[in-house]
Design a protein around this motif. Structure first.
Motif, PDB file in Angstrom:
ATOM      1  N   ARG A 105       0.801  -1.221   0.000  1.00 52.30           N
ATOM      2  CA  ARG A 105       0.000   0.000   0.000  1.00 52.30           C
ATOM      3  C   ARG A 105       0.840   1.281   0.000  1.00 52.30           C
ATOM      4  O   ARG A 105       0.296   2.373   0.074  1.00 52.30           O
ATOM      5  CB  ARG A 105      -0.958  -0.003   1.191  1.00 52.30           C
ATOM      6  CG  ARG A 105      -2.015  -1.096   1.087  1.00 52.30           C
ATOM      7  CD  ARG A 105      -3.078  -0.950   2.129  1.00 52.30           C
ATOM      8  NE  ARG A 105      -4.032  -2.049   2.095  1.00 52.30           N
ATOM      9  CZ  ARG A 105      -5.059  -2.181   2.932  1.00 52.30           C
ATOM     10  NH1 ARG A 105      -5.265  -1.257   3.857  1.00 52.30           N
ATOM     11  NH2 ARG A 105      -5.872  -3.211   2.849  1.00 52.30           N
ATOM     12  N   HIS A 106       2.158   1.124  -0.043  1.00 55.81           N
ATOM     13  CA  HIS A 106       3.041   2.287  -0.158  1.00 55.81           C
ATOM     14  C   HIS A 106       3.923   2.166  -1.405  1.00 55.81           C
ATOM     15  O   HIS A 106       5.150   2.208  -1.319  1.00 55.81           O
ATOM     16  CB  HIS A 106       3.923   2.432   1.083  1.00 55.81           C
ATOM     17  CG  HIS A 106       3.182   2.850   2.307  1.00 55.81           C
ATOM     18  ND1 HIS A 106       2.472   1.971   3.087  1.00 55.81           N
ATOM     19  CD2 HIS A 106       3.034   4.072   2.899  1.00 55.81           C
ATOM     20  CE1 HIS A 106       1.922   2.622   4.103  1.00 55.81           C
ATOM     21  NE2 HIS A 106       2.245   3.897   4.009  1.00 55.81           N
ATOM     22  N   TRP A 125      -4.015   4.466  -1.607  1.00 58.04           N
ATOM     23  CA  TRP A 125      -4.272   3.481  -0.554  1.00 58.04           C
ATOM     24  C   TRP A 125      -5.655   2.856  -0.738  1.00 58.04           C
ATOM     25  O   TRP A 125      -5.807   1.623  -0.679  1.00 58.04           O
ATOM     26  CB  TRP A 125      -4.162   4.155   0.817  1.00 58.04           C
ATOM     27  CG  TRP A 125      -4.410   3.254   1.998  1.00 58.04           C
ATOM     28  CD1 TRP A 125      -5.609   2.791   2.450  1.00 58.04           C
ATOM     29  CD2 TRP A 125      -3.415   2.712   2.888  1.00 58.04           C
ATOM     30  NE1 TRP A 125      -5.444   2.021   3.555  1.00 58.04           N
ATOM     31  CE2 TRP A 125      -4.116   1.945   3.859  1.00 58.04           C
ATOM     32  CE3 TRP A 125      -2.032   2.820   2.970  1.00 58.04           C
ATOM     33  CZ2 TRP A 125      -3.450   1.276   4.887  1.00 58.04           C
ATOM     34  CZ3 TRP A 125      -1.378   2.148   3.996  1.00 58.04           C
ATOM     35  CH2 TRP A 125      -2.082   1.387   4.935  1.00 58.04           C
TER      36      TRP A 125
END
Length: 267
Positions: A105-106, A125
């Motif tokens: 998610r990063h 996200w």
């Protein structure tokens, strides 16, 4: 001091020590209470400890926060240990899962995606989360908001997600107009004495109020907490005045108490 001979006394402990302590507590030679617990029986403990950690944050008390985070961590280790005993997962699997999630998610940190602002990060996200959880429709996104959330928090999150799907008022005016409408419907239900209808209409009124809060950029949960604290402070002021003037609050008329209330508000 830990007296169990299977565990050494140390000046400083770490996460592995905590895992081992929980293993001992759950063992036949451990604690009867700990052995009897299951995920459901200590569900409330997890919520309670999380709220106590949040309270320490609100109080800006680092010492208390350190302690409360330890209590939250204990709950995580406790649940992981029970799952390990059942052959479901263990603490390493929990850590593995969250590490993979953070990396995935990063992508702006661990990949090639560009995200220069916090808003861009949140947008990415949510998109990644929808793919992960196979949320194909807007309804899927709404129903994914946990039912265990505090009601005001859940309502505001559901409304926000519905808004992102295009189902929303153009501005706060529409949300405000719903308040008198829902109030009128609640009055009708009260007049009819229909308890189910009263509960429904009360819920609708609260839901409408949360919507106004969302449009105003106010967290509904925090706003109600602030009002509750304000009520307690003012109540304390009324009680103090009543005592100073020899008044018994239980027998004093509502009109007189209201005068004290207004006096406290004016200070």
């Amino acid at each position: 001091m830990i007296k169990n001979k299977k565990f050494p006394v140390k000046d400083s402990y770490d996460i592995e020590d905590l895992r081992r302590i929980m293993e001992i507590l759950r063992s036949p030679e451990g604690c009867p209470w700990d052995r009897e617990q299951n995920h459901a029986s200590i569900r409330g403990n997890l919520l309670e400890e999380a709220y106590e950690a949040a309270d320490a944050i609100d109080q800006k008390d680092d010492k208390a926060l350190c302690e409360e985070l330890g209590d939250v961590l204990l709950q995580v280790v406790f649940h992981a240990r029970m799952a390990e005993e059942a052959g479901s997962f263990d603490l390493d699997r929990v850590a593995d899962g969250i590490c993979k999630k953070l990396i995935l998610r990063h992508p702006h940190v661990f990949g090639d995606v560009q995200a220069d602002t916090a808003d861009q990060v949140l947008t990415n996200w949510e998109k990644i989360k929808q793919v992960e959880k196979h949320q194909e429709t807007a309804t899927d996104i709404l129903t994914s908001v946990p039912k265990a959330f505090p009601a005001l928090m859940r309502a505001q999150k559901v409304q926000k997600r519905a808004g992102k799907a295009g189902f929303d008022w153009p501005d706060i005016a529409g949300a405000l107009e719903k308040l008198p409408e829902e109030t009128a419907e609640l009055k009708e239900a009260l007049a009819a004495g229909d308890q189910d209808a009263i509960a429904d209409e009360m819920g609708d009124l609260l839901f409408a109020a949360v919507n106004v809060s969302r449009f105003a950029g106010v967290d509904a949960e925090e706003a109600l907490q602030r009002s509750t604290e304000k009520f307690i402070r003012r109540f304390a002021g009324v009680e103090k005045l009543a005592l100073e003037r020899g008044m018994d609050m239980k027998t004093t008329s509502l009109e007189e108490l209201d005068k004290l209330w207004e006096e406290v508000k004016g200070k």
